[in-house]
Design a protein around this motif. Structure first.
Motif, PDB file in Angstrom:
ATOM      1  N   ASP A 135      46.451  38.053  35.780  1.00  0.00           N
ATOM      2  CA  ASP A 135      45.542  37.106  36.427  1.00  0.00           C
ATOM      3  C   ASP A 135      44.413  37.811  37.172  1.00  0.00           C
ATOM      4  O   ASP A 135      43.467  37.169  37.627  1.00  0.00           O
ATOM      5  CB  ASP A 135      46.336  36.225  37.402  1.00  0.00           C
ATOM      6  N   VAL A 136      44.517  39.148  37.311  1.00  0.00           N
ATOM      7  CA  VAL A 136      43.474  39.911  37.997  1.00  0.00           C
ATOM      8  C   VAL A 136      42.214  39.923  37.136  1.00  0.00           C
ATOM      9  O   VAL A 136      42.267  40.192  35.935  1.00  0.00           O
ATOM     10  CB  VAL A 136      43.943  41.352  38.279  1.00  0.00           C
ATOM     11  N   GLN A 137      41.078  39.634  37.755  1.00  0.00           N
ATOM     12  CA  GLN A 137      39.819  39.555  37.027  1.00  0.00           C
ATOM     13  C   GLN A 137      39.166  40.929  36.897  1.00  0.00           C
ATOM     14  O   GLN A 137      39.225  41.751  37.808  1.00  0.00           O
ATOM     15  CB  GLN A 137      38.866  38.598  37.743  1.00  0.00           C
ATOM     16  N   GLY A 138      38.527  41.177  35.768  1.00  0.00           N
ATOM     17  CA  GLY A 138      37.825  42.434  35.557  1.00  0.00           C
ATOM     18  C   GLY A 138      37.853  42.840  34.104  1.00  0.00           C
ATOM     19  O   GLY A 138      38.460  42.176  33.254  1.00  0.00           O
ATOM     20  N   THR A 139      37.189  43.941  33.813  1.00  0.00           N
ATOM     21  CA  THR A 139      37.182  44.503  32.464  1.00  0.00           C
ATOM     22  C   THR A 139      38.055  45.743  32.467  1.00  0.00           C
ATOM     23  O   THR A 139      37.785  46.705  33.193  1.00  0.00           O
ATOM     24  CB  THR A 139      35.751  44.873  32.035  1.00  0.00           C
ATOM     25  N   PHE A 140      39.123  45.722  31.681  1.00  0.00           N
ATOM     26  CA  PHE A 140      40.093  46.804  31.693  1.00  0.00           C
ATOM     27  C   PHE A 140      40.330  47.341  30.287  1.00  0.00           C
ATOM     28  O   PHE A 140      40.181  46.614  29.295  1.00  0.00           O
ATOM     29  CB  PHE A 140      41.425  46.319  32.279  1.00  0.00           C
ATOM     30  N   GLU A 141      40.718  48.603  30.221  1.00  0.00           N
ATOM     31  CA  GLU A 141      41.085  49.215  28.944  1.00  0.00           C
ATOM     32  C   GLU A 141      42.420  48.624  28.490  1.00  0.00           C
ATOM     33  O   GLU A 141      43.427  48.745  29.190  1.00  0.00           O
ATOM     34  CB  GLU A 141      41.201  50.731  29.109  1.00  0.00           C
ATOM     35  N   ARG A 142      42.440  48.010  27.338  1.00  0.00           N
ATOM     36  CA  ARG A 142      43.635  47.312  26.880  1.00  0.00           C
ATOM     37  C   ARG A 142      44.502  48.199  25.994  1.00  0.00           C
ATOM     38  O   ARG A 142      44.004  49.007  25.219  1.00  0.00           O
ATOM     39  CB  ARG A 142      43.257  46.046  26.115  1.00  0.00           C
ATOM     40  N   SER A 143      45.815  48.030  26.133  1.00  0.00           N
ATOM     41  CA  SER A 143      46.771  48.737  25.285  1.00  0.00           C
ATOM     42  C   SER A 143      47.791  47.728  24.770  1.00  0.00           C
ATOM     43  O   SER A 143      48.571  47.166  25.548  1.00  0.00           O
ATOM     44  CB  SER A 143      47.485  49.842  26.072  1.00  0.00           C
ATOM     45  N   ALA A 144      47.769  47.504  23.460  1.00  0.00           N
ATOM     46  CA  ALA A 144      48.720  46.567  22.860  1.00  0.00           C
ATOM     47  C   ALA A 144      50.149  47.075  23.021  1.00  0.00           C
ATOM     48  O   ALA A 144      51.085  46.288  23.226  1.00  0.00           O
ATOM     49  CB  ALA A 144      48.388  46.363  21.383  1.00  0.00           C
ATOM     50  N   PHE A 145      50.320  48.399  22.957  1.00  0.00           N
ATOM     51  CA  PHE A 145      51.658  48.971  23.103  1.00  0.00           C
ATOM     52  C   PHE A 145      52.206  48.716  24.507  1.00  0.00           C
ATOM     53  O   PHE A 145      53.343  48.264  24.677  1.00  0.00           O
ATOM     54  CB  PHE A 145      51.620  50.472  22.821  1.00  0.00           C
ATOM     55  N   VAL A 146      51.384  48.996  25.523  1.00  0.00           N
ATOM     56  CA  VAL A 146      51.821  48.769  26.905  1.00  0.00           C
ATOM     57  C   VAL A 146      52.134  47.294  27.128  1.00  0.00           C
ATOM     58  O   VAL A 146      53.127  46.940  27.767  1.00  0.00           O
ATOM     59  CB  VAL A 146      50.734  49.248  27.895  1.00  0.00           C
ATOM     60  N   ARG A 198      37.290  44.404  45.395  1.00  0.00           N
ATOM     61  CA  ARG A 198      37.510  45.790  45.005  1.00  0.00           C
ATOM     62  C   ARG A 198      36.712  46.122  43.747  1.00  0.00           C
ATOM     63  O   ARG A 198      36.353  45.241  42.979  1.00  0.00           O
ATOM     64  CB  ARG A 198      38.995  46.040  44.724  1.00  0.00           C
ATOM     65  N   ARG A 199      36.474  47.415  43.552  1.00  0.00           N
ATOM     66  CA  ARG A 199      35.888  47.886  42.294  1.00  0.00           C
ATOM     67  C   ARG A 199      36.562  49.203  41.922  1.00  0.00           C
ATOM     68  O   ARG A 199      36.949  49.996  42.793  1.00  0.00           O
ATOM     69  CB  ARG A 199      34.374  48.075  42.424  1.00  0.00           C
ATOM     70  N   LEU A 200      36.711  49.429  40.634  1.00  0.00           N
ATOM     71  CA  LEU A 200      37.370  50.646  40.164  1.00  0.00           C
ATOM     72  C   LEU A 200      36.481  51.862  40.388  1.00  0.00           C
ATOM     73  O   LEU A 200      35.292  51.844  40.070  1.00  0.00           O
ATOM     74  CB  LEU A 200      37.703  50.533  38.678  1.00  0.00           C
ATOM     75  N   CYS A 220      47.945  50.321  35.301  1.00  0.00           N
ATOM     76  CA  CYS A 220      47.354  51.057  36.423  1.00  0.00           C
ATOM     77  C   CYS A 220      46.052  50.432  36.916  1.00  0.00           C
ATOM     78  O   CYS A 220      45.857  50.259  38.127  1.00  0.00           O
ATOM     79  CB  CYS A 220      47.167  52.528  36.072  1.00  0.00           C
ATOM     80  N   GLU A 221      45.144  50.063  36.006  1.00  0.00           N
ATOM     81  CA  GLU A 221      43.863  49.506  36.442  1.00  0.00           C
ATOM     82  C   GLU A 221      44.035  48.140  37.089  1.00  0.00           C
ATOM     83  O   GLU A 221      43.443  47.851  38.135  1.00  0.00           O
ATOM     84  CB  GLU A 221      42.897  49.416  35.259  1.00  0.00           C
ATOM     85  N   ARG A 222      44.851  47.302  36.479  1.00  0.00           N
ATOM     86  CA  ARG A 222      45.069  45.975  37.057  1.00  0.00           C
ATOM     87  C   ARG A 222      45.813  46.071  38.393  1.00  0.00           C
ATOM     88  O   ARG A 222      45.533  45.312  39.325  1.00  0.00           O
ATOM     89  CB  ARG A 222      45.832  45.091  36.073  1.00  0.00           C
ATOM     90  N   SER A 223      46.752  47.010  38.498  1.00  0.00           N
ATOM     91  CA  SER A 223      47.474  47.189  39.757  1.00  0.00           C
ATOM     92  C   SER A 223      46.532  47.646  40.866  1.00  0.00           C
ATOM     93  O   SER A 223      46.622  47.185  42.005  1.00  0.00           O
ATOM     94  CB  SER A 223      48.600  48.213  39.591  1.00  0.00           C
ATOM     95  N   ALA A 224      45.645  48.570  40.533  1.00  0.00           N
ATOM     96  CA  ALA A 224      44.696  49.059  41.535  1.00  0.00           C
ATOM     97  C   ALA A 224      43.801  47.944  42.048  1.00  0.00           C
ATOM     98  O   ALA A 224      43.438  47.908  43.226  1.00  0.00           O
ATOM     99  CB  ALA A 224      43.847  50.186  40.947  1.00  0.00           C
ATOM    100  N   MET A 225      43.458  47.019  41.168  1.00  0.00           N
ATOM    101  CA  MET A 225      42.557  45.929  41.533  1.00  0.00           C
ATOM    102  C   MET A 225      43.272  44.717  42.122  1.00  0.00           C
ATOM    103  O   MET A 225      42.634  43.789  42.615  1.00  0.00           O
ATOM    104  CB  MET A 225      41.757  45.490  40.303  1.00  0.00           C
ATOM    105  N   ALA A 226      44.593  44.718  42.065  1.00  0.00           N
ATOM    106  CA  ALA A 226      45.354  43.560  42.545  1.00  0.00           C
ATOM    107  C   ALA A 226      45.325  43.499  44.062  1.00  0.00           C
ATOM    108  O   ALA A 226      45.552  44.492  44.750  1.00  0.00           O
ATOM    109  CB  ALA A 226      46.795  43.635  42.049  1.00  0.00           C
ATOM    110  N   ALA A 227      45.046  42.320  44.595  1.00  0.00           N
ATOM    111  CA  ALA A 227      45.048  42.109  46.041  1.00  0.00           C
ATOM    112  C   ALA A 227      46.413  41.604  46.464  1.00  0.00           C
ATOM    113  O   ALA A 227      47.059  40.844  45.743  1.00  0.00           O
ATOM    114  CB  ALA A 227      43.969  41.104  46.432  1.00  0.00           C
ATOM    115  N   ASP A 228      46.858  42.036  47.661  1.00  0.00           N
ATOM    116  CA  ASP A 228      48.120  41.538  48.187  1.00  0.00           C
ATOM    117  C   ASP A 228      48.048  40.033  48.345  1.00  0.00           C
ATOM    118  O   ASP A 228      47.020  39.483  48.727  1.00  0.00           O
ATOM    119  CB  ASP A 228      48.422  42.160  49.555  1.00  0.00           C
TER     120      ASP A 228
END
Length: 410
Positions: free
Chosen positions: A278-289, A385-387, A299-307
Protein backbone atom coordinates in the motif's frame (compact mmCIF):
# COMPACT_ATOMS: atom_id res chain seq x y z
CA UNK A 1 11.41 9.84 31.53
CA UNK A 2 12.21 7.27 34.21
CA UNK A 3 13.61 8.69 37.44
CA UNK A 4 14.99 7.37 40.69
CA UNK A 5 13.64 9.20 43.75
CA UNK A 6 15.66 9.32 46.96
CA UNK A 7 14.53 10.85 50.26
CA UNK A 8 15.75 10.43 53.84
CA UNK A 9 13.21 11.87 56.29
CA UNK A 10 9.46 11.88 56.80
CA UNK A 11 9.28 15.43 55.44
CA UNK A 12 11.35 14.45 52.43
CA UNK A 13 9.16 11.43 51.78
CA UNK A 14 6.03 13.60 51.92
CA UNK A 15 7.54 15.93 49.33
CA UNK A 16 8.52 12.88 47.29
CA UNK A 17 4.94 11.60 47.32
CA UNK A 18 3.81 14.98 46.01
CA UNK A 19 6.32 14.66 43.17
CA UNK A 20 5.24 11.11 42.38
CA UNK A 21 1.60 12.17 42.12
CA UNK A 22 2.31 15.28 40.08
CA UNK A 23 4.83 13.87 37.63
CA UNK A 24 2.92 10.62 37.14
CA UNK A 25 -0.45 12.28 36.57
CA UNK A 26 1.05 14.63 33.99
CA UNK A 27 2.83 11.70 32.30
CA UNK A 28 6.10 13.59 32.64
CA UNK A 29 7.93 10.82 34.44
CA UNK A 30 7.79 7.36 35.94
CA UNK A 31 9.47 7.22 39.32
CA UNK A 32 11.35 4.38 41.01
CA UNK A 33 11.49 4.95 44.77
CA UNK A 34 14.41 3.97 46.96
CA UNK A 35 13.27 1.70 49.78
CA UNK A 36 15.96 1.52 52.45
CA UNK A 37 14.41 -1.65 53.88
CA UNK A 38 15.10 -3.44 50.59
CA UNK A 39 18.43 -2.08 49.36
CA UNK A 40 21.21 0.23 50.48
CA UNK A 41 21.30 3.69 48.91
CA UNK A 42 24.75 3.06 47.46
CA UNK A 43 23.54 -0.14 45.79
CA UNK A 44 20.35 1.57 44.55
CA UNK A 45 22.33 4.27 42.76
CA UNK A 46 24.87 1.78 41.40
CA UNK A 47 22.18 -0.59 40.10
CA UNK A 48 20.13 2.13 38.38
CA UNK A 49 22.70 4.70 37.24
CA UNK A 50 22.76 3.46 33.64
CA UNK A 51 19.17 2.25 33.39
CA UNK A 52 17.37 5.39 34.59
CA UNK A 53 17.11 8.75 32.83
CA UNK A 54 17.79 10.63 36.03
CA UNK A 55 17.70 10.90 39.81
CA UNK A 56 15.90 13.27 42.15
CA UNK A 57 17.49 13.57 45.59
CA UNK A 58 15.57 15.26 48.37
CA UNK A 59 18.27 16.28 50.81
CA UNK A 60 21.82 17.62 50.83
CA UNK A 61 23.70 18.16 47.57
CA UNK A 62 26.81 16.60 49.06
CA UNK A 63 25.07 13.24 49.42
CA UNK A 64 24.05 13.27 45.76
CA UNK A 65 27.57 14.24 44.68
CA UNK A 66 29.30 11.50 46.67
CA UNK A 67 26.86 8.81 45.57
CA UNK A 68 26.93 9.58 41.85
CA UNK A 69 30.58 10.63 41.39
CA UNK A 70 32.02 7.09 41.04
CA UNK A 71 29.82 6.38 38.02
CA UNK A 72 30.25 9.55 35.96
CA UNK A 73 31.46 9.09 32.38
CA UNK A 74 30.48 11.96 30.08
CA UNK A 75 27.71 14.48 29.53
CA UNK A 76 26.55 12.38 26.60
CA UNK A 77 25.89 9.36 28.82
CA UNK A 78 25.34 10.55 32.38
CA UNK A 79 21.74 10.78 33.64
CA UNK A 80 20.15 13.95 34.91
CA UNK A 81 20.62 14.58 38.63
CA UNK A 82 18.44 17.10 40.46
CA UNK A 83 18.49 17.97 44.17
CA UNK A 84 15.67 19.49 46.25
CA UNK A 85 15.86 20.79 49.78
CA UNK A 86 13.38 19.18 52.16
CA UNK A 87 11.48 22.43 52.48
CA UNK A 88 10.73 22.38 48.76
CA UNK A 89 12.10 25.90 48.29
CA UNK A 90 14.85 25.22 45.77
CA UNK A 91 15.41 22.66 43.02
CA UNK A 92 18.96 22.44 41.70
CA UNK A 93 20.18 20.51 38.63
CA UNK A 94 23.73 19.36 39.34
CA UNK A 95 24.45 16.96 36.46
CA UNK A 96 23.56 16.77 32.75
CA UNK A 97 21.68 20.05 32.72
CA UNK A 98 21.31 20.18 28.94
CA UNK A 99 21.79 16.79 27.26
CA UNK A 100 20.41 14.85 30.20
CA UNK A 101 17.52 17.25 30.65
CA UNK A 102 18.22 18.16 34.29
CA UNK A 103 17.53 21.88 33.73
CA UNK A 104 14.20 21.12 32.10
CA UNK A 105 13.33 18.66 34.86
CA UNK A 106 14.21 21.23 37.52
CA UNK A 107 11.89 23.78 35.91
CA UNK A 108 9.08 21.21 35.70
CA UNK A 109 9.50 20.30 39.36
CA UNK A 110 9.66 23.97 40.28
CA UNK A 111 6.33 24.64 38.60
CA UNK A 112 4.81 21.57 40.23
CA UNK A 113 5.73 22.34 43.85
CA UNK A 114 6.33 26.08 43.71
CA UNK A 115 10.10 25.79 44.14
CA UNK A 116 12.70 28.08 42.59
CA UNK A 117 14.94 26.38 40.00
CA UNK A 118 18.58 27.28 40.57
CA UNK A 119 20.09 27.07 37.07
CA UNK A 120 23.85 27.63 36.87
CA UNK A 121 24.76 26.77 33.26
CA UNK A 122 26.25 29.87 31.62
CA UNK A 123 24.16 29.84 28.47
CA UNK A 124 20.97 29.77 30.55
CA UNK A 125 22.19 32.45 32.94
CA UNK A 126 23.03 34.82 30.07
CA UNK A 127 20.17 33.84 27.78
CA UNK A 128 22.55 32.51 25.13
CA UNK A 129 21.69 29.83 22.57
CA UNK A 130 22.51 26.38 24.01
CA UNK A 131 23.37 24.11 21.11
CA UNK A 132 23.07 20.90 23.14
CA UNK A 133 19.59 21.77 24.41
CA UNK A 134 18.48 22.75 20.90
CA UNK A 135 19.90 19.56 19.42
CA UNK A 136 18.10 17.40 21.96
CA UNK A 137 14.83 19.23 21.36
CA UNK A 138 15.19 18.66 17.61
CA UNK A 139 15.84 14.94 18.08
CA UNK A 140 19.40 15.17 16.77
CA UNK A 141 22.69 13.56 17.72
CA UNK A 142 25.80 15.60 18.54
CA UNK A 143 28.94 13.85 17.30
CA UNK A 144 31.66 15.84 19.08
CA UNK A 145 30.48 16.43 22.63
CA UNK A 146 33.78 18.08 23.56
CA UNK A 147 33.19 20.84 20.97
CA UNK A 148 29.99 22.07 22.59
CA UNK A 149 32.20 24.28 24.75
CA UNK A 150 33.70 25.86 21.62
CA UNK A 151 30.25 26.92 20.44
CA UNK A 152 29.07 28.12 23.84
CA UNK A 153 32.37 29.86 24.57
CA UNK A 154 32.31 31.78 21.30
CA UNK A 155 28.72 32.89 21.83
CA UNK A 156 29.40 33.96 25.41
CA UNK A 157 32.41 35.98 24.19
CA UNK A 158 30.31 37.68 21.52
CA UNK A 159 32.09 35.91 18.66
CA UNK A 160 30.14 34.77 15.57
CA UNK A 161 29.36 31.08 15.18
CA UNK A 162 28.84 29.80 11.65
CA UNK A 163 25.98 27.57 10.58
CA UNK A 164 25.86 25.19 7.64
CA UNK A 165 22.69 23.18 7.14
CA UNK A 166 21.80 20.66 4.47
CA UNK A 167 18.18 21.18 5.49
CA UNK A 168 15.77 24.05 5.17
CA UNK A 169 16.08 26.49 8.07
CA UNK A 170 12.89 27.59 9.77
CA UNK A 171 12.39 30.39 12.25
CA UNK A 172 14.75 33.15 13.31
CA UNK A 173 18.38 32.26 13.95
CA UNK A 174 19.48 32.80 17.56
CA UNK A 175 21.72 35.78 18.17
CA UNK A 176 25.31 34.95 17.31
CA UNK A 177 24.54 32.25 14.73
CA UNK A 178 25.39 33.26 11.18
CA UNK A 179 24.95 31.32 7.91
CA UNK A 180 28.47 30.68 6.65
CA UNK A 181 30.48 28.30 4.49
CA UNK A 182 33.72 28.55 6.48
CA UNK A 183 35.23 30.08 9.59
CA UNK A 184 36.85 29.29 12.92
CA UNK A 185 33.91 27.82 14.83
CA UNK A 186 30.60 26.57 13.56
CA UNK A 187 27.78 24.06 13.44
CA UNK A 188 27.14 21.67 10.57
CA UNK A 189 23.66 20.15 10.43
CA UNK A 190 23.88 17.18 8.09
CA UNK A 191 23.52 13.41 7.82
CA UNK A 192 27.15 13.39 6.66
CA UNK A 193 30.03 13.14 9.12
CA UNK A 194 32.62 14.06 6.50
CA UNK A 195 31.85 17.74 5.96
CA UNK A 196 34.29 20.05 7.76
CA UNK A 197 33.31 23.62 6.87
CA UNK A 198 34.89 25.14 9.99
CA UNK A 199 38.22 24.76 11.73
CA UNK A 200 36.26 23.52 14.74
CA UNK A 201 33.10 21.92 13.35
CA UNK A 202 30.37 20.62 15.61
CA UNK A 203 28.36 18.05 13.67
CA UNK A 204 24.68 17.77 14.48
CA UNK A 205 22.98 14.80 12.84
CA UNK A 206 19.18 14.74 12.53
CA UNK A 207 17.63 11.32 13.09
CA UNK A 208 15.63 11.40 9.88
CA UNK A 209 16.73 8.31 7.93
CA UNK A 210 14.81 5.05 7.86
CA UNK A 211 16.47 1.83 6.70
CA UNK A 212 14.51 -0.87 4.93
CA UNK A 213 16.17 -4.28 5.21
CA UNK A 214 15.60 -7.65 3.61
CA UNK A 215 17.69 -10.73 4.33
CA UNK A 216 17.74 -14.49 4.11
CA UNK A 217 16.72 -16.48 7.15
CA UNK A 218 19.68 -17.17 9.41
CA UNK A 219 21.88 -14.33 8.11
CA UNK A 220 24.87 -13.82 10.41
CA UNK A 221 24.76 -10.67 12.52
CA UNK A 222 28.35 -9.78 11.61
CA UNK A 223 27.53 -9.97 7.90
CA UNK A 224 24.44 -7.79 8.31
CA UNK A 225 26.29 -5.28 10.49
CA UNK A 226 29.15 -4.97 8.01
CA UNK A 227 26.73 -4.65 5.08
CA UNK A 228 24.76 -1.83 6.72
CA UNK A 229 27.77 0.12 7.98
CA UNK A 230 29.72 -0.17 4.73
CA UNK A 231 26.71 0.79 2.61
CA UNK A 232 26.00 3.87 4.71
CA UNK A 233 29.67 4.88 4.66
CA UNK A 234 29.77 4.48 0.88
CA UNK A 235 26.76 6.80 0.58
CA UNK A 236 28.16 9.25 3.19
CA UNK A 237 25.26 8.74 5.58
CA UNK A 238 25.96 8.66 9.31
CA UNK A 239 24.62 5.67 11.22
CA UNK A 240 23.62 8.25 13.85
CA UNK A 241 21.05 9.58 11.36
CA UNK A 242 19.12 6.31 11.34
CA UNK A 243 15.93 6.61 13.36
CA UNK A 244 14.35 3.25 12.55
CA UNK A 245 14.94 -0.14 10.99
CA UNK A 246 12.02 -1.52 8.94
CA UNK A 247 11.29 -4.86 7.32
CA UNK A 248 8.45 -7.22 6.47
CA UNK A 249 6.70 -9.01 9.33
CA UNK A 250 8.12 -12.32 8.14
CA UNK A 251 11.38 -11.02 9.67
CA UNK A 252 10.01 -9.87 13.02
CA UNK A 253 11.90 -12.64 14.85
CA UNK A 254 15.03 -12.62 12.68
CA UNK A 255 17.96 -12.79 15.17
CA UNK A 256 20.40 -10.64 13.18
CA UNK A 257 17.87 -7.80 12.81
CA UNK A 258 16.85 -7.94 16.46
CA UNK A 259 20.49 -7.93 17.54
CA UNK A 260 21.36 -4.99 15.29
CA UNK A 261 18.43 -3.05 16.72
CA UNK A 262 19.52 -3.78 20.29
CA UNK A 263 23.23 -3.17 19.66
CA UNK A 264 22.75 0.26 18.11
CA UNK A 265 19.60 1.32 19.95
CA UNK A 266 17.62 1.67 16.73
CA UNK A 267 13.91 0.74 16.91
CA UNK A 268 12.93 -2.20 14.71
CA UNK A 269 9.45 -2.31 13.18
CA UNK A 270 7.89 -4.70 10.71
CA UNK A 271 4.96 -4.37 8.32
CA UNK A 272 2.66 -6.86 6.66
CA UNK A 273 2.91 -7.51 2.93
CA UNK A 274 -0.43 -5.74 2.53
CA UNK A 275 0.84 -2.65 4.34
CA UNK A 276 4.01 -2.58 2.26
CA UNK A 277 2.15 -2.97 -1.02
CA UNK A 278 0.00 0.00 0.00
CA UNK A 279 3.07 2.26 0.21
CA UNK A 280 3.07 4.76 -2.66
CA UNK A 281 6.08 5.25 -4.92
CA UNK A 282 8.08 3.81 -7.78
CA UNK A 283 10.02 0.73 -6.72
CA UNK A 284 12.20 -1.89 -8.38
CA UNK A 285 9.95 -4.93 -8.70
CA UNK A 286 10.96 -8.55 -8.22
CA UNK A 287 8.50 -11.27 -9.19
CA UNK A 288 10.59 -13.81 -7.27
CA UNK A 289 10.52 -11.79 -4.04
CA UNK A 290 6.80 -11.24 -4.45
CA UNK A 291 6.20 -14.98 -4.87
CA UNK A 292 7.98 -15.63 -1.56
CA UNK A 293 6.90 -12.67 0.56
CA UNK A 294 3.78 -11.30 -1.08
CA UNK A 295 5.46 -7.95 -1.77
CA UNK A 296 7.48 -7.01 -4.85
CA UNK A 297 10.23 -5.09 -3.01
CA UNK A 298 10.82 -5.46 0.71
CA UNK A 299 13.67 -3.04 1.38
CA UNK A 300 12.50 0.01 -0.61
CA UNK A 301 8.89 -0.25 0.48
CA UNK A 302 9.95 -0.84 4.10
CA UNK A 303 12.18 2.23 4.06
CA UNK A 304 9.29 4.33 2.77
CA UNK A 305 6.68 2.87 5.12
CA UNK A 306 5.42 5.24 7.80
CA UNK A 307 4.61 3.99 11.29
CA UNK A 308 0.92 3.53 11.85
CA UNK A 309 -0.42 6.73 13.36
CA UNK A 310 2.14 8.98 11.65
CA UNK A 311 -0.54 9.97 9.18
CA UNK A 312 -4.10 9.11 8.37
CA UNK A 313 -4.16 6.18 6.00
CA UNK A 314 -6.50 5.47 3.14
CA UNK A 315 -10.04 4.63 4.09
CA UNK A 316 -9.62 5.79 7.69
CA UNK A 317 -13.01 5.99 9.37
CA UNK A 318 -14.11 7.67 12.57
CA UNK A 319 -17.07 6.57 14.67
CA UNK A 320 -19.03 9.65 15.61
CA UNK A 321 -20.70 9.86 19.00
CA UNK A 322 -24.29 8.68 19.02
CA UNK A 323 -26.83 11.36 18.10
CA UNK A 324 -24.14 13.99 17.56
CA UNK A 325 -25.15 16.54 14.97
CA UNK A 326 -22.75 18.51 12.82
CA UNK A 327 -23.79 21.54 10.80
CA UNK A 328 -21.34 21.09 7.94
CA UNK A 329 -21.72 24.17 5.77
CA UNK A 330 -19.74 25.04 2.67
CA UNK A 331 -16.07 25.85 3.34
CA UNK A 332 -16.32 24.93 7.01
CA UNK A 333 -12.83 24.91 8.53
CA UNK A 334 -11.68 23.10 11.61
CA UNK A 335 -8.58 24.30 13.49
CA UNK A 336 -7.26 21.12 15.07
CA UNK A 337 -5.07 21.74 18.10
CA UNK A 338 -1.56 20.37 18.33
CA UNK A 339 -0.91 16.93 19.80
CA UNK A 340 -4.30 15.52 18.85
CA UNK A 341 -4.48 11.76 18.64
CA UNK A 342 -4.64 11.99 14.87
CA UNK A 343 -1.23 13.65 14.65
CA UNK A 344 -2.52 16.80 12.91
CA UNK A 345 -0.38 19.83 13.59
CA UNK A 346 -1.54 23.05 15.17
CA UNK A 347 -3.95 25.13 13.10
CA UNK A 348 -4.28 22.49 10.39
CA UNK A 349 -7.37 23.22 8.35
CA UNK A 350 -9.40 21.06 6.08
CA UNK A 351 -12.41 21.85 3.93
CA UNK A 352 -15.37 19.53 4.14
CA UNK A 353 -16.82 21.06 0.98
CA UNK A 354 -20.40 21.54 -0.08
CA UNK A 355 -23.38 19.21 -0.05
CA UNK A 356 -22.38 17.49 3.19
CA UNK A 357 -25.20 16.16 5.32
CA UNK A 358 -25.92 18.35 8.31
CA UNK A 359 -27.05 15.48 10.50
CA UNK A 360 -24.77 12.44 10.60
CA UNK A 361 -27.05 10.58 12.99
CA UNK A 362 -26.48 7.72 15.36
CA UNK A 363 -23.35 5.63 14.79
CA UNK A 364 -22.66 7.39 11.52
CA UNK A 365 -19.25 7.21 9.88
CA UNK A 366 -17.60 9.39 7.34
CA UNK A 367 -14.46 8.81 5.36
CA UNK A 368 -11.77 11.48 5.52
CA UNK A 369 -9.50 10.02 2.88
CA UNK A 370 -10.29 12.62 0.23
CA UNK A 371 -10.36 15.71 2.41
CA UNK A 372 -7.41 15.52 4.77
CA UNK A 373 -4.39 17.50 3.61
CA UNK A 374 -1.55 15.11 2.85
CA UNK A 375 -3.80 12.32 1.58
CA UNK A 376 -4.01 11.69 -2.14
CA UNK A 377 -7.31 11.75 -4.01
CA UNK A 378 -7.22 7.96 -4.38
CA UNK A 379 -7.03 7.57 -0.62
CA UNK A 380 -3.32 6.74 -0.39
CA UNK A 381 -1.16 8.51 2.16
CA UNK A 382 1.08 11.19 0.70
CA UNK A 383 4.51 10.12 1.94
CA UNK A 384 6.87 12.75 3.31
CA UNK A 385 9.84 10.43 2.81
CA UNK A 386 11.98 10.01 -0.29
CA UNK A 387 14.48 7.29 -1.15
CA UNK A 388 18.14 8.25 -0.89
CA UNK A 389 19.43 4.70 -1.32
CA UNK A 390 17.57 2.50 -3.76
CA UNK A 391 17.81 -1.28 -3.51
CA UNK A 392 21.39 -2.21 -2.64
CA UNK A 393 22.04 -5.94 -2.63
CA UNK A 394 24.74 -8.42 -1.67
CA UNK A 395 24.87 -12.06 -0.51
CA UNK A 396 21.20 -12.48 0.35
CA UNK A 397 20.80 -9.05 1.95
CA UNK A 398 19.10 -5.95 0.59
CA UNK A 399 19.05 -2.40 1.92
CA UNK A 400 17.31 0.83 1.02
CA UNK A 401 17.16 4.15 2.85
CA UNK A 402 14.61 6.94 2.94
CA UNK A 403 14.90 10.42 4.42
CA UNK A 404 12.10 12.45 5.97
CA UNK A 405 11.31 16.05 5.09
CA UNK A 406 13.10 17.41 8.17
CA UNK A 407 13.54 21.11 8.95
CA UNK A 408 16.29 22.83 10.90
CA UNK A 409 13.86 24.70 13.13
CA UNK A 410 14.81 27.52 15.50
Amino acid sequence: MKLGLVSFTARGRALGEHLVDGLSQSNQAELVLWDKSQISLKAFVADHFRSLDGFVFIGAIGIAVRLTAPYLESKAQDPAVVVLDEGGRYVIPILSGHLGGANHLARDIGRLIGAEPVITTSTDVHGIFAVDTWSQRQGCEILEIDRIKNISGALLDGQPVGLVSDFEIGGKLPEGLTPAVSGLVGICVSISEQKQPFEATLHIVPKCVTLGIGCRRGTDFEDLERFIIETLAEKDISLKAVSALHSIDLKKEEPCLLRFSETYGIPFKTFSAWELMDVQGTFERSAFVESITGVDNVCERSAMAADQGDRLGSGTEFDLVSDTEFGLVSDTEFGLVSDTEFGLVSDTEFNLGTDNESNLGTDSKFNLKTVISGVNADGAVANSRRLIITKHQTSGMTLAAAIEDWRCEF
